[in-house]
Design an enzyme around this catalytic site. Structure first.
Site, PDB file in Angstrom:
ATOM      1  N   ASP A 101       0.778  -1.209  -0.030  1.00  0.00           N
ATOM      2  CA  ASP A 101      -0.175  -0.011   0.030  1.00  0.00           C
ATOM      3  C   ASP A 101       0.931   1.305   0.004  1.00  0.00           C
ATOM      4  O   ASP A 101       0.837   2.020   0.822  1.00  0.00           O
ATOM      5  CB  ASP A 101      -1.097  -0.097   1.133  1.00  0.00           C
ATOM      6  CG  ASP A 101      -0.303  -0.200   2.494  1.00  0.00           C
ATOM      7  OD1 ASP A 101       1.029  -0.445   2.673  1.00  0.00           O
ATOM      8  OD2 ASP A 101      -0.837   0.152   3.731  1.00  0.00           O
TER       9      ASP A 101
ATOM     10  N   GLU B 295      -1.083  -2.595  15.752  1.00  0.00           N
ATOM     11  CA  GLU B 295      -0.168  -2.197  14.654  1.00  0.00           C
ATOM     12  C   GLU B 295      -1.261  -1.906  13.735  1.00  0.00           C
ATOM     13  O   GLU B 295      -1.976  -2.566  13.437  1.00  0.00           O
ATOM     14  CB  GLU B 295       0.887  -3.031  14.339  1.00  0.00           C
ATOM     15  CG  GLU B 295       1.892  -2.686  13.251  1.00  0.00           C
ATOM     16  CD  GLU B 295       1.400  -2.904  11.894  1.00  0.00           C
ATOM     17  OE1 GLU B 295       1.705  -2.086  10.882  1.00  0.00           O
ATOM     18  OE2 GLU B 295       0.572  -3.733  11.659  1.00  0.00           O
TER      19      GLU B 295
ATOM     20  N   HIS C  29       9.845  -0.266   7.645  1.00  0.00           N
ATOM     21  CA  HIS C  29       9.286  -1.370   8.210  1.00  0.00           C
ATOM     22  C   HIS C  29       9.272  -2.188   7.089  1.00  0.00           C
ATOM     23  O   HIS C  29       9.619  -3.472   7.229  1.00  0.00           O
ATOM     24  CB  HIS C  29       7.827  -0.909   8.440  1.00  0.00           C
ATOM     25  CG  HIS C  29       7.620   0.109   9.538  1.00  0.00           C
ATOM     26  ND1 HIS C  29       7.589   0.040  10.700  1.00  0.00           N
ATOM     27  CD2 HIS C  29       7.100   1.432   9.291  1.00  0.00           C
ATOM     28  CE1 HIS C  29       7.302   1.089  11.341  1.00  0.00           C
ATOM     29  NE2 HIS C  29       7.072   1.907  10.498  1.00  0.00           N
TER      30      HIS C  29
END
Ligand code: BDR
Ligand code: CA
Length: 322
Positions: free
Chosen positions: A9, A163, A238
């Site tokens: 995304d 998260e 990440h």
């Protein structure tokens, strides 16, 4: 050579994951699928196409789900901005999307390859992956494994417990963790070690050219939003951690665990409850016999930051040379 499908995304760190996958010779990037998450799926798809256009990445890009399975859409505009990738400049996309929905692209690709050769790498909410499992359950035994960014065994980032990728579609995450395949959960405990330190930024600057500027612009933007909201010293990279582990499994250590997603908690929805095998595990989760412990999944624990940085810089150097 590891064959992967990157379900993403973009998203700043997603864009770096795309570049790491495209720039490393040990990764065979079979395709990129997009999902709503950091922004709506129109923007995340446009951003994926633009990144591919800018850096000559010629792989199929298939657009996926416009929203989570059950809950209302949750976007991360406060982290990634109004376009989903605010900060750097990107060209408009110059090539066409794959005609298939991401879910069909995932199923077709997994079923077309030899069993246990394709790894799914979801780094946004897991909506497409869950839908693919429901549409074609045979993919569960067919894939090699799933290496997913999401979750945490300590704290969350969108709520104290949850998260973002799990919170964004908890029911999809539940499908993914309940399926009988091996998932490596690359959660915040790991990715908050994957920081774009000053030393890493200097190494990227030394690569030079538009790609170095792109990455530095990403980190400059994210530093403002991460710094304010998450109180971490440098931007966390990440999503690239999942790709890094596909290139070099020693980039982080893992521990076996039984992982459940909290779906009902008033304050804890989207939490990943990790029961570690090495701690003996609790006898069960307090449920019925069908909830017996199953330590099939792994949790990423300790990052080798130096190795991680080397992989990022190496990929950028290769892409810069064209
Ligand atoms: C995850 O959420 C998104 O904002 C990032 O791209 C990453 O996948 C981190 O919680
Ligand atoms: Ca992401």
């Amino acid at each position: 050579m590891e064959k992967i499908i990157l379900d993403c995304d973009p998203g700043h760190d997603d864009a770096i994951a795309i570049l790491l996958a495209a720039g490393n010779p040990n990764i065979d990037l079979l395709g990129i699928t997009t999902v709503s998450g950091n922004h709506n799926v129109e923007n995340t798809t446009r951003n994926a196409l633009s990144v591919c256009t800018a850096y000559g990445i010629k792989v199929p890009v298939a657009k996926g789900s416009p929203g989570p399975l059950l809950i209302d859409q949750v976007l991360a505009i406060e982290i990634h901005g109004e376009t989903g990738l605010d900060g750097p400049e990107l060209p408009p996309a110059s090539f066409e999307l794959d005609k298939r929905h991401a879910v069909d692209f995932i199923i077709d690709t997994v079923m077309a390859h030899e069993p246990k050769t394709v790894t799914l790498v979801p780094v946004g909410p897991y909506t497409n992956i869950a839908l693919a499992v429901r549409k074609e359950p045979r993919i569960v035994s067919r894939v090699k494994r799933v290496v997913a960014m999401g979750g945490s065994y300590t704290r969350g980032n969108i709520t104290p417990a949850a998260e973002f990728n799990i919170y964004g579609d908890p029911e999809a995450a539940d499908v993914v963790f309940r399926s009988k395949w091996d998932v490596t959960m690359v959660g915040l405990d790991l990715t908050h070690q994957a920081l774009a330190t000053t030393a890493l930024q200097d190494r990227v600057r030394a690569v030079g050219g538009p790609i170095a500027k792109f990455i530095l612009d990403i980190w400059e933007f994210i530093a403002t939003t991460h710094g304010g909201l998450l109180q971490i010293e440098y931007p966390a990279v990440h999503d690239a951690c999942c790709v890094a582990a596909m290139i070099d499994p020693t980039v982080f250590t893992t521990e076996k665990a039984d992982i459940r997603v909290e779906l009902a908690g008033r304050w804890t929805k989207g939490m990943t409850v990790c029961n570690f095998e090495k701690m003996g595990g609790m006898h069960h989760f307090g449920g019925t016999a069908s909830e017996q412990l199953d330590f099939r999944h792994s949790v990423a624990m300790k990052l080798d930051h130096a190795k991680f940085c080397d992989l990022i810089v190496d990929a950028l150097e290769r892409l810069a040379k064209g």
